[in-house]
Write a protein that holds these residues in place. Structure first.
Motif, mmCIF file in Angstrom:
data_model
loop_
_atom_site.group_PDB
_atom_site.id
_atom_site.type_symbol
_atom_site.label_atom_id
_atom_site.label_comp_id
_atom_site.label_asym_id
_atom_site.label_seq_id
_atom_site.Cartn_x
_atom_site.Cartn_y
_atom_site.Cartn_z
ATOM 1 N N GLN A 96 23.734 57.897 77.632
ATOM 2 C CA GLN A 96 22.916 57.656 78.815
ATOM 3 C C GLN A 96 22.625 58.950 79.565
ATOM 4 O OE1 GLN A 96 25.574 54.788 80.556
ATOM 5 N NE2 GLN A 96 24.447 53.022 79.740
ATOM 6 N N VAL A 97 23.614 59.849 79.637
ATOM 7 C CA VAL A 97 23.416 61.140 80.293
ATOM 8 C C VAL A 97 22.351 61.960 79.568
ATOM 9 C CG1 VAL A 97 24.484 63.389 80.729
ATOM 10 C CG2 VAL A 97 25.697 61.290 81.366
ATOM 11 N N VAL A 98 22.463 62.039 78.237
ATOM 12 C CA VAL A 98 21.497 62.810 77.449
ATOM 13 C C VAL A 98 20.094 62.219 77.593
ATOM 14 C CG1 VAL A 98 20.814 63.393 75.093
ATOM 15 C CG2 VAL A 98 23.191 63.687 75.799
ATOM 16 N N ASN A 99 19.985 60.893 77.549
ATOM 17 C CA ASN A 99 18.672 60.255 77.713
ATOM 18 C C ASN A 99 18.068 60.575 79.075
ATOM 19 O OD1 ASN A 99 18.873 59.130 75.182
ATOM 20 N ND2 ASN A 99 19.511 57.106 75.906
ATOM 21 N N THR A 100 18.904 60.573 80.111
ATOM 22 C CA THR A 100 18.418 60.878 81.462
ATOM 23 C C THR A 100 17.926 62.320 81.557
ATOM 24 O OG1 THR A 100 19.917 59.256 82.448
ATOM 25 C CG2 THR A 100 19.048 60.967 83.899
ATOM 26 N N ILE A 101 18.679 63.250 80.977
ATOM 27 C CA ILE A 101 18.263 64.661 80.989
ATOM 28 C C ILE A 101 16.919 64.828 80.298
ATOM 29 C CG2 ILE A 101 18.795 66.957 80.085
ATOM 30 C CD1 ILE A 101 21.770 66.286 80.474
ATOM 31 N N ASN A 102 16.784 64.250 79.121
ATOM 32 C CA ASN A 102 15.538 64.408 78.374
ATOM 33 C C ASN A 102 14.363 63.745 79.084
ATOM 34 O OD1 ASN A 102 16.509 65.943 76.208
ATOM 35 N ND2 ASN A 102 17.259 64.133 75.144
ATOM 36 N N LYS A 103 14.624 62.609 79.715
ATOM 37 C CA LYS A 103 13.540 61.901 80.399
ATOM 38 C C LYS A 103 13.102 62.620 81.662
ATOM 39 C CE LYS A 103 12.309 57.370 82.326
ATOM 40 N NZ LYS A 103 12.777 55.972 82.579
ATOM 41 N N THR A 104 14.049 63.085 82.455
ATOM 42 C CA THR A 104 13.703 63.671 83.755
ATOM 43 C C THR A 104 13.286 65.138 83.677
ATOM 44 O OG1 THR A 104 16.038 64.175 84.169
ATOM 45 C CG2 THR A 104 15.199 62.075 85.000
ATOM 46 N N LEU A 105 13.824 65.876 82.716
ATOM 47 C CA LEU A 105 13.551 67.314 82.652
ATOM 48 C C LEU A 105 12.596 67.718 81.534
ATOM 49 C CD1 LEU A 105 17.120 68.773 83.316
ATOM 50 C CD2 LEU A 105 15.276 68.359 84.952
ATOM 51 N N PHE A 106 12.480 66.890 80.489
ATOM 52 C CA PHE A 106 11.685 67.306 79.327
ATOM 53 C C PHE A 106 10.652 66.263 78.917
ATOM 54 C CE2 PHE A 106 15.818 69.463 78.984
ATOM 55 C CZ PHE A 106 15.392 70.786 78.953
ATOM 56 N N GLY A 107 10.283 65.391 79.830
ATOM 57 C CA GLY A 107 9.223 64.430 79.553
ATOM 58 C C GLY A 107 9.527 63.467 78.428
ATOM 59 N N GLY A 108 10.804 63.201 78.166
ATOM 60 C CA GLY A 108 11.188 62.270 77.108
ATOM 61 C C GLY A 108 11.379 62.920 75.756
ATOM 62 N N ARG A 109 11.067 64.218 75.652
ATOM 63 C CA ARG A 109 11.252 64.922 74.374
ATOM 64 C C ARG A 109 12.737 65.140 74.114
ATOM 65 N NH1 ARG A 109 11.471 70.459 73.247
ATOM 66 N NH2 ARG A 109 11.007 70.922 75.444
#
Length: 384
Positions: A96-109
């Motif tokens: 969940q942490v990794v998904n949040t980082i990718n979603k909020t900082l890298f546009g879901g990439r």
């Protein structure tokens, strides 16, 4: 075999794995993780084979095997994999942490994955290592080279592939090889790392089947030119049809590589432009392409022109999973050089195939490429 792979033959399920009700009826849709496994929390809605690949990803990222997450009670007992453990609960939170980082900082990439921080260790390091900083850098991993605008001008993809075709026999002889049957040995985690018989059936029209006769039953990967299936006594589903994606792309590519004359048609977006790199101290030319929707790198020996390695990348919900095949012991069959040995390495283990003899241009029963028939009483390999 490193403990970082699943040496028990039962693929781990870090987030809770235990076969649910047996799936015996014909499937109208691909089997999803929650259709087969219990206690799935953050990996729902993905195909079974991709779910198993995520387990290998966790293993590579943390340097763990099954028991590190699930405890010794799971060995030989599928039901126990669904039990909660502190490590599994941590894994759920970290996904969940990794998904949040990718979603909020890298546009879901998928810019960040488990491996980004763990790098093969259960605990990410937070203090810089002075030893690493001032020591000689480790040897370069050839798999990690990427196309660079600073790379010296080299041969084009067409140049490399044409040299390969010539090295293995030339277009006329390649066209003359229409089928083959190979017999030899296989060894891997599902054979307790002992050698067992293996049969390979292949046709230039695209069909290919590999059957390893393990101590607990046949382990099969087969492709009829359209659909592919895997079967094995250690699998959570006795016979699993591969859905479109990395695994199916890989099976199709393996079928094309059995008759390399079709390789240019099997791959798209072929490119070169990689920095100089080597495998086992031998310089290689690298060609990148797409097999279906999966990225592939092909490594050709600069001196001989022969294919040395293929690395393909399967996309999963938590990050790309590499699959590496190393080819060796090229011998001539009907005027065409083909590898009699290949080593398959992936995040769930390593397997070795070695052929003793190959019969070219023989008739092969189409049933060899059909959906495998599951044994009446599937056997889960006992732990040794």
């Amino acid at each position: 075999m490193s403990k970082r792979v699943f040496e028990t033959g039962l693929l781990c399920a870090v987030l809770g794995l235990a076969p649910a009700h047996a799936q015996t009826a014909a499937q109208q849709k691909p089997l999803m993780a929650e259709d087969v496994f219990k206690n799935i929390q953050v990996l729902k809605g993905i195909p079974v084979n991709q779910f198993m690949e995520t387990m290998g990803f966790f293993s590579a990222a943390l340097g763990y095997n099954c028991t590190n997450c699930h405890g010794n009670d799971v060995l030989g007992n599928w039901a126990k994999y669904a039990d909660d453990t502190p490590v599994k609960r941590t894994a759920v939170r970290m996904v969940q942490v990794v998904n949040t980082i990718n979603k909020t900082l890298f546009g879901g990439r998928q810019a960040v994955t488990c491996y980004t921080c763990h790098r093969g260790s259960p605990t990410p390091k937070i203090v810089p290592s002075l030893l690493e900083q001032y020591s000689e850098p480790p040897p370069e991993d050839p798999n990690e080279v990427e196309i660079s605008p600073r790379a010296l001008m080299g041969p084009t993809a067409d140049d490399v592939l044409n040299r390969y075709f010539q090295a293995i026999g030339g277009a006329q002889r390649l066209a003359g090889l229409t089928s083959f049957v190979g017999k030899g040995s296989y060894e891997g985690f599902d054979s307790y790392h002992g050698k067992v018989p293996v049969d390979v059936y292949a046709k230039a029209t695209g069909e290919r089947s590999v059957v390893a006769h393990t101590q607990n039953g046949d382990s099969v990967t087969t492709y009829d030119g359209h659909s592919a299936w895997i079967m094995g006594p250690d699998k959570p589903v006795s016979v699993l049809q591969l859905v479109p994606g990395g695994d199916l792309d890989g099976v199709k590519l393996d079928s094309s590589l059995a008759f390399p004359g079709t390789l240019k048609e099997a791959l798209t977006q072929l490119r070169t432009g990689f920095p100089t790199t080597a495998i086992d101290d031998r310089l290689v030319d690298v060609v990148q392409g797409l097999a279906g929707g999966s990225r592939v790198k092909l490594f050709f020996d600069k001196k001989t022109g022969l294919l040395t390695r293929v690395v393909r990348y399967s996309k999963t919900i938590i990050g790309p999973v590499p699959v590496q095949i190393d080819y060796s012991d090229y011998r001539e069959v009907a005027g065409v050089k083909m590898p009699f040995q290949w080593r398959l390495t992936w995040t769930d283990g390593q397997s070795m195939y070695a052929l003793d003899n190959v019969q070219p241009n023989v008739a092969i029963d189409p049933a060899k490429f059909a959906k495998p028939v599951a044994p009446a009483a599937p056997v889960v390999a006992p732990v040794r």
